[in-house]
Design a protein around this motif. Structure first.
Motif, PDB file in Angstrom:
ATOM      1  N   THR A 136       0.852  -1.155  -0.098  1.00 38.87           N
ATOM      2  CA  THR A 136      -0.221  -0.021  -0.125  1.00 38.87           C
ATOM      3  C   THR A 136       0.760   1.222   0.018  1.00 38.87           C
ATOM      4  OG1 THR A 136      -0.030   0.213   2.372  1.00 38.87           O
ATOM      5  CG2 THR A 136      -1.952  -1.242   1.367  1.00 38.87           C
ATOM      6  N   GLU A 191       0.564   5.820   0.206  1.00 38.86           N
ATOM      7  CA  GLU A 191      -0.176   6.758   0.712  1.00 38.86           C
ATOM      8  C   GLU A 191       0.073   8.237  -0.458  1.00 38.86           C
ATOM      9  OE1 GLU A 191       0.215   8.468   4.710  1.00 38.86           O
ATOM     10  OE2 GLU A 191      -0.416  10.586   3.988  1.00 38.86           O
ATOM     11  N   ARG A 210       0.233  -5.475   8.158  1.00 38.94           N
ATOM     12  CA  ARG A 210      -0.676  -4.296   8.123  1.00 38.94           C
ATOM     13  C   ARG A 210      -1.542  -4.248   9.610  1.00 38.94           C
ATOM     14  NH1 ARG A 210      -0.530  -5.112   2.298  1.00 38.94           N
ATOM     15  NH2 ARG A 210      -2.058  -6.932   2.547  1.00 38.94           N
ATOM     16  N   GLU A 261      -1.814  -1.308  12.131  1.00 38.15           N
ATOM     17  CA  GLU A 261      -2.864  -0.765  12.590  1.00 38.15           C
ATOM     18  C   GLU A 261      -2.807  -0.534  14.209  1.00 38.15           C
ATOM     19  OE1 GLU A 261      -6.040  -3.307  11.462  1.00 38.15           O
ATOM     20  OE2 GLU A 261      -7.336  -2.851  13.193  1.00 38.15           O
ATOM     21  N   PHE A 314      -5.446   3.763  10.891  1.00 41.12           N
ATOM     22  CA  PHE A 314      -5.167   2.811  10.169  1.00 41.12           C
ATOM     23  C   PHE A 314      -6.290   1.572  10.643  1.00 41.12           C
ATOM     24  CE2 PHE A 314      -1.850   5.045   8.530  1.00 41.12           C
ATOM     25  CZ  PHE A 314      -1.791   4.605   7.251  1.00 41.12           C
ATOM     26  N   PHE A 373      -7.453  -1.865   8.984  1.00 41.18           N
ATOM     27  CA  PHE A 373      -6.523  -1.440   7.536  1.00 41.18           C
ATOM     28  C   PHE A 373      -6.942  -2.819   6.362  1.00 41.18           C
ATOM     29  CE2 PHE A 373      -1.971  -0.484   6.256  1.00 41.18           C
ATOM     30  CZ  PHE A 373      -2.145  -0.092   5.344  1.00 41.18           C
ATOM     31  N   ASN A 374      -6.735  -3.742   6.965  1.00 44.97           N
ATOM     32  CA  ASN A 374      -6.836  -4.997   5.850  1.00 44.97           C
ATOM     33  C   ASN A 374      -8.322  -4.887   5.077  1.00 44.97           C
ATOM     34  OD1 ASN A 374      -4.304  -6.467   5.330  1.00 44.97           O
ATOM     35  ND2 ASN A 374      -4.353  -6.857   7.698  1.00 44.97           N
ATOM     36  N   ARG A 412     -10.221  -2.659   4.972  1.00 49.31           N
ATOM     37  CA  ARG A 412     -10.483  -1.315   3.911  1.00 49.31           C
ATOM     38  C   ARG A 412      -9.928  -1.262   2.738  1.00 49.31           C
ATOM     39  NH1 ARG A 412     -10.304   4.222   7.370  1.00 49.31           N
ATOM     40  NH2 ARG A 412      -8.903   3.239   8.802  1.00 49.31           N
TER      41      ARG A 412
END
Ligand SMILES: Nc1nc2c(c(=O)[nH]1)N[C@H]1C(S)=C(S)[C@@H](COP(=O)(O)OP(=O)(O)OC[C@H]3O[C@@H](n4cnc5c(=O)[nH]c(N)nc54)[C@H](O)[C@@H]3O)O[C@H]1N2
Ligand SMILES: Nc1nc2c(c(=O)[nH]1)N[C@H]1C(S)=C(S)[C@@H](COP(=O)(O)OP(=O)(O)OC[C@H]3O[C@@H](n4cnc5c(=O)[nH]c(N)nc54)[C@H](O)[C@@H]3O)O[C@H]1N2
Ligand SMILES: [Mo]
Length: 762
Positions: free
Chosen positions: A531, A533, A587, A591, A597, A600-601, A603
């Motif tokens: 991921t 940002e 992840r 979180e 976060f 997280f996973n 989303r």
């Protein structure tokens, strides 16, 4: 005149210049044809097409070029730009730098080659090791490389003797693991490319609005009444931003560009995904071009403030009272400024400044965008805080079409910071690490980039590890930085392509080749995604699908986990082995440590993305005592001495930072040459310099001189006293001690130089 002077830091070679007129618009069909030529030329039709079809698509991979966001909903089939395509071509190339290549070429021989040549050799395929005193790299197995790193790190007197650099391409997952490894090992020495990039933006925004990031979304661009673009060349460096500017214009917004150069992409944009655009019909973008002199922005912005203060109706009193403090001091200081002082520092007339201010006054909303033309100056923080002052006075935060937009560089540079790649993370973050991993994290601030170079130069830094990037070429003061790296006992580069940092090394060196973003990452078992940002705080997944350049390559998370396991053993009880195979576990850890976060996973499952919380967008300033802050700084601009010029070091259209894709700068009308210096014609006449005359550039700082030899002088539309040349060839001129106040960013955009006829090579 010799055409060639081998210099291991920047081989000085003229390549045969051809000059034409600068362009007045960006993109159109040439952008498409150049994209395809790069991709098909390097990657082949099949691999190239496969890559382009997945670029910036949901369930595809994130473009490795810039951090500009993708549209939230409707995404064009081809959501990429010419320079994104070049970045992909560079990564998906079929050429290889394998062990035979390293056996054939000594380090000495490779050092004589240009950056363009090094880049053109292809992808690194195998971990390589340079023994003490050896002339060539030799292959090494991964586990042996990790053992060597661990042995070196454990042998240091203190963990603070090791330095761990990050370039902003690293994924959130890799970055989180890296900082965890480094802090468990015992140091906060986590400098990153951001120290040389948008650090000034973070330093300016954090204390004034409570978050070191921008506050706008793409929708805001579409809805804004006015967009100011300062110190940025989006046609080359953020081409997809041009379509957002175009939408703003089509919706009736105005655009003001503030730049010493009339960059093509600021003037006009022919959208390559529209028929009219392909045919070359451009939308005029800029309503007012403010051709500021180098570093004149702070004065210009103060001028804008002065005019707005004359218009009490446009001052958002309610916003100021409810959400800010310090307005009265700002008002008094700004009102008392003399116009003469302002206009002489920025080189813009009062009338022109009033014209810009009128655009702000007439509109209900405005966005200010900026990049390196503002951040890489001594007074960068003060300049950016002047933008904050304007936006607070106009109530341009927390509403549609308005806000602050530092346009980020590397595609995940913002995410890396969020993950803790920062030499001075706040205690709240360190406390959470302490609790989760049951250890006492180092509390003392680590080295940023400049301090790291100084520490290595002084032999206090002994080991240098880089997660991506090209430290020697990106750093200021190339000769000084080279000495610093050569002082190390071990230098380690985790890279995709060959670059100069593999050649300027410590006593021993390792090159660890990693997967690129376009490639399938399948570390035993299921294929993984990572991921990022983007510049607007949107977290989104990215998954490569191409067959990797070599089966020896490893993903960055696996390489970091490998170093960590070998060095730390069981310390912190981090499940490195599991994380290496299943990035979802990383992840889950993110979180637990990093706010925003949650889930997280879930989303990011199925290619979905989400916005991180942004307090300033919500007008929540509780982090900084409840109110956003006006600030007052004295009027300032760097001025060059007699017969001297201020030099800005900028990017050509054919490069990605230190990666040189080609020798052209199409929009500025330069072909086949990078060793050029753009000068004002009057200045040239006064200095007795002819068009295309070979010249040497000498920088002056506190009595010290630094020379960059052999550039061709080009007359160009640039304010008097200002000059421009490309980075990294000119980094030799940037003094290590010339840095921005507070942020310590090297002042790469205002170097005081003299120009003299080139001396024959000795
Ligand atoms: N294709 C491509 N894309 C990239 C990159 C790349 O190298 N190639 N690099 C990425 C990275 S890491 C970054 S940080 C960004 C960089 O993006 P930019 O900041 O656009 O990059 P620079 O070439 O450094 O351009 C600086 C611009 O600021 C202007 N400028 C210089 N000094 C001043 C000044 O004093 N005042 C004003 N008003 N303007 C000034 C220059 O004329 C130039 O137009 O792009 C990212 N995207
Ligand atoms: N004079 C001057 N100096 C500058 C600037 C300037 O404007 N003027 N700009 C500054 C700025 S804004 C920045 S951001 C820095 C950039 O500094 P860096 O980020 O350190 O440099 P890059 O040139 O982006 O790094 C290129 C290298 O990254 C590696 N790479 C590419 N993709 C990947 C990947 O997916 N993973 C890994 N591990 N490696 C990869 C390749 O080996 C490539 O050679 O330079 C700064 N230096
Ligand atoms: Mo950057």
């Amino acid at each position: 005149m010799s055409k060639k002077r081998p210099n291991p830091l920047t081989p000085e070679e003229l390549t045969g210049i051809k000059v034409s007129s600068p362009k007045k618009q960006a993109a159109g069909f040439p952008a498409v044809s150049h994209s395809l030529r790069h991709v098909f030329g390097q990657s082949g039709i099949v691999r190239g097409t496969k890559a382009l079809l997945k670029l910036n698509q949901k369930n595809g991979f994130d473009c490795p070029s810039c951090a500009w966001p993708d549209p939230d909903d409707e995404r064009a089939f081809t959501e990429f730009c010419e320079n994104g395509a070049k970045a992909v071509a560079a990564e998906t190339t079929r050429s290889k730098v394998d062990p035979e290549f390293f056996a054939k070429h000594t380090i000495g021989e490779l050092s004589g080659k240009s950056d363009y040549w090094l880049e053109g050799q292809g992808r690194l395929t195998h971990p390589m090791y340079l023994k003490k005193g050896a002339a060539n790299y030799e292959p090494i197995e991964w586990e042996d490389a990790f053992a060597l790193i661990a042995k070196n790190l454990k042998s240091l007197d203190s963990p603070d003797q090791a330095i761990f650099y990050t370039s902003g391409r690293a994924s959130n997952e890799a970055a989180f693991l890296y900082q965890l490894f480094v802090r468990l090992y015992g140091t906060n020495n986590l400098p990153d490319c951001s120290n040389m990039c948008h650090e000034s933006s973070g330093s300016a925004l954090g204390p004034t609005i409570g978050i070191g990031k921008g506050t706008v979304t793409l929708e805001d661009f579409y809805e804004s009444d006015a967009i100011f673009v300062l110190g940025q060349n989006p046609g080359t460096n953020h081409p997809r931003m041009l379509s957002a500017l175009q939408t703003c214009k089509r919706n009736g917004g105005k655009i003001v560009s503030v730049n010493p150069l009339k960059e093509a992409g600021l003037l006009g944009f022919a959208h390559p995904q529209e028929i009219s655009g392909l045919m070359g019909k451009a939308t005029e973008l800029t309503d007012q071009f403010v051709q500021v002199r180098i570093n004149g922005d702070q004065a210009y912005l103060k001028g804008l403030g002065k005019v707005i203060l004359e218009n009490p109706d446009r001052i958002d009193r309610r916003f100021i009272e409810e959400h800010t403090e310090g307005f009265e001091e700002y008002r008094k200081a700004t009102e008392s400024l003399e116009w003469d002082a302002i206009t002489s520092l920025c080189g813009i007339t009062e009338e022109e400044i009033r014209k810009s201010a009128e655009i702000l006054i007439a509109g209900k909303s405005a966005i200010f965008c900026w990049a390196m033309g503002l951040t890489q100056h001594e007074n960068a923080v003060a300049t950016i805080q002047e933008i904050v002052n304007l936006q607070l006075m106009l109530g341009n935060l927390g509403k549609t079409g308005a806000g602050l937009c530092p346009v980020r560089g590397h595609s995940n540079v913002q995410g890396d910071r969020t993950m803790g790649i920062y030499e001075k993370m706040p205690d709240s973050f360190l406390d959470r690490l302490a609790e989760e991993y049951e250890f006492e994290p180092p509390r003392e601030d680590g080295f940023d980039t400049v301090d790291a170079i100084k520490a290595m130069h002084a032999e206090k830094g002994k080991t240098f590890i880089a997660l991506g990037g090209n430290f020697i070429s990106a750093s200021p003061d190339t000769n000084y930085a080279a000495k610093a790296l050569q002082n190390c006992s071990l230098t380690v580069q985790i890279s995709t392509k060959l670059n100069r940092s593999h050649l300027i090394t410590g006593e021993e060196a390792l090159v660890l080749p990693c997967l690129g973003r376009s490639e399938k990452d399948q570390p035993k078992g299921e294929a993984q995604f990572i991921t990022m940002e983007n510049s607007m705080g949107i977290v989104h997944p990215s998954q490569g699908s191409l067959t990797p350049a070599s089966d020896k390559l490893r993903g960055e998370p696996a390489i970091v986990a490998g170093m960590a396991q070998a060095t730390l053993g069981k310390k912190g009880k981090v499940p490195w082995k599991e994380m290496e195979k299943e990035y979802g576990i990383i992840r889950d850890h993110i979180e637990k440590i990093i706010p925003g976060f949650e889930n997280f996973n879930q989303r990011v499952a199925g290619g979905e993305e989400f916005y991180l919380p942004n307090n300033a967008r919500e007008l929540d300033f509780s982090e900084i005592g409840g109110k956003a802050k006006f600030t007052v700084h004295g009027l300032s601009a760097k001025e060059a001495g007699e017969k001297r010029l201020l030099l800005m070091t900028i990017r050509s259209h054919d490069q990605y930072n230190t990666t040189i894709y080609g020798l052209d700068d199409r929009y500025r009308g330069v072909k086949n040459e990078r060793r050029v210096v753009f000068l004002n014609e009057e200045d040239m006449r006064e200095l007795g310099i002819e068009k295309e005359q070979p010249v040497d550039l000498t920088s002056h700082f506190r009595g010290e001189k630094r020379v960059a030899p052999l550039f061709l002088a080009l007359p160009y539309d640039i304010p008097r006293g200002s000059a421009a040349a490309y980075f990294p060839e000119t980094n030799v001129l940037v003094p290590i001690d010339s840095t921005a106040e507070i942020s310590q960013t090297p002042t790469s955009k205002a170097i005081e130089i003299t120009i003299s006829p080139a001396q024959p090579a000795s």
